[in-house]
Design an enzyme around this catalytic site. Sequence first.
Site, PDB file in Angstrom:
ATOM      1  CG  HIS A 162      -2.234   0.700   0.971  1.00 57.08           C
ATOM      2  ND1 HIS A 162      -2.486   1.442  -0.154  1.00 57.08           N
ATOM      3  CD2 HIS A 162      -3.373   0.767   1.725  1.00 57.08           C
ATOM      4  CE1 HIS A 162      -3.708   1.940  -0.092  1.00 57.08           C
ATOM      5  NE2 HIS A 162      -4.270   1.551   1.026  1.00 57.08           N
ATOM      6  CG  ASP A 216      -2.533   5.276  -4.151  1.00 55.75           C
ATOM      7  OD1 ASP A 216      -1.801   5.092  -3.160  1.00 55.75           O
ATOM      8  OD2 ASP A 216      -2.440   6.268  -4.898  1.00 55.75           O
TER       9      ASP A 216
END
Length: 423
Positions: free
Chosen positions: A396, A400
């Site tokens: 992450h 995204d």
Amino acid sequence: MSEYRYKMPDVGEGIVEAEIVEWHVKEGDTVTEDQHVLDVMTDKATVEIPCAVNGTVTKLVGEPGEIIAVGTEIMFIAVDGAVPAEDEAPAKEETKADEAAPAKEEPKPAASAKPAPVAAAPAVAARPAGERALASPAVRKRALEADIDLGTVPGTGPAGRITHQDMDDFIASGGRLSARAGGGSAVRAPRTGVTEEKIIGLRRRISENMSHAQRTIPDIAYVEEIDVTALEELRAHLNKSKRDDQAKLTFIPFLVMALAKALPETPQANAHFDGENMLLTKYDAVHCGVAAATPNGLMVPVIKHAESLDVFEIAGELKRLGSAAKDGKATKDELSGSTITITSLGAIGGLVTTPILNAPEVSIIGVNKMQTLPRYNADGQVVPRKVLNLSSCFDHRIVDGYDAAMLIQRVKGYLENPATLFM
């Protein structure tokens, strides 16, 4: 008589240390030049260390699991005449994937030397009652799965060690059945055995890598259902019409093709991330690792330049690499360099999995089992459809949530409309 002190050789590629996996000689053994005496592990490959001289082993340094620096004296050998200079007795190495399972990959536990085939098994003395049978982790795992008491299996290896060939001979002779026979209550007798197993080799590498990934990478998971009804029809048709020299198609080659077509629109998902130096390396090429369960543990053979291959070429590479990994013959190059990984448990894949990233990669795609389930069609009617879930995981810090979802939706589009894979 003089003493030759054999040092851990330089195995190349800047390796400064290696882990001892298994000694194939013991003190007092007679050895010859080029004899395979030791297995050590570097990265994901096992290196076979040969002897440098003829003589008798007087001392061994290091136990399985120990890390030994290059240049460390590891074996003392009594030789006739003068001790040869080091440059007169060079060590030769042969890199191969670990054998004997764990995979591994269990990790890539120690590889056992395969005995040469013989016309008849040699006579083996009975093992004293209560004495623990000597066997590699792979053999122990095999015995457990086959419900065989290793204490009843004659071993022909060094010091009575039980080899895979011993297991084959034991089962072929009916020993498997006799081990479980012996009375109506024998099969239901409580099992009391306890086995302690040192985690070394590939299994230790896997443990360290997975622990590091979980500690340091904030990941995001994304699961999506894929309707593969049309794809399965196409796959069945192609398998019926394929040439004899073409590999049989499974779902994975189509997924590899879909990823190769979808990744250019999400290039940060086909990348390596160096968190310490904050450096992201994005790749145009798709080097797709496909996790494979092997007798040595989990291994990840890599299909190089998947973007340049057709579906049958991908299937062929998948078959070739999978066989090499299972047979312990995959090279270091075939087990490294992946930019994204696929992991699948096949028919037992469950509904959802939570794959762990194969750092420094930032994406991994998990394939779950295919099922025929009722679904509504465009007319509102309930019809049977073949569906499976893709369980994906992304770093992450780099990918995204929106980009992760869009990548999987593009893959879904290709798989649900398989003609677009070939356009």
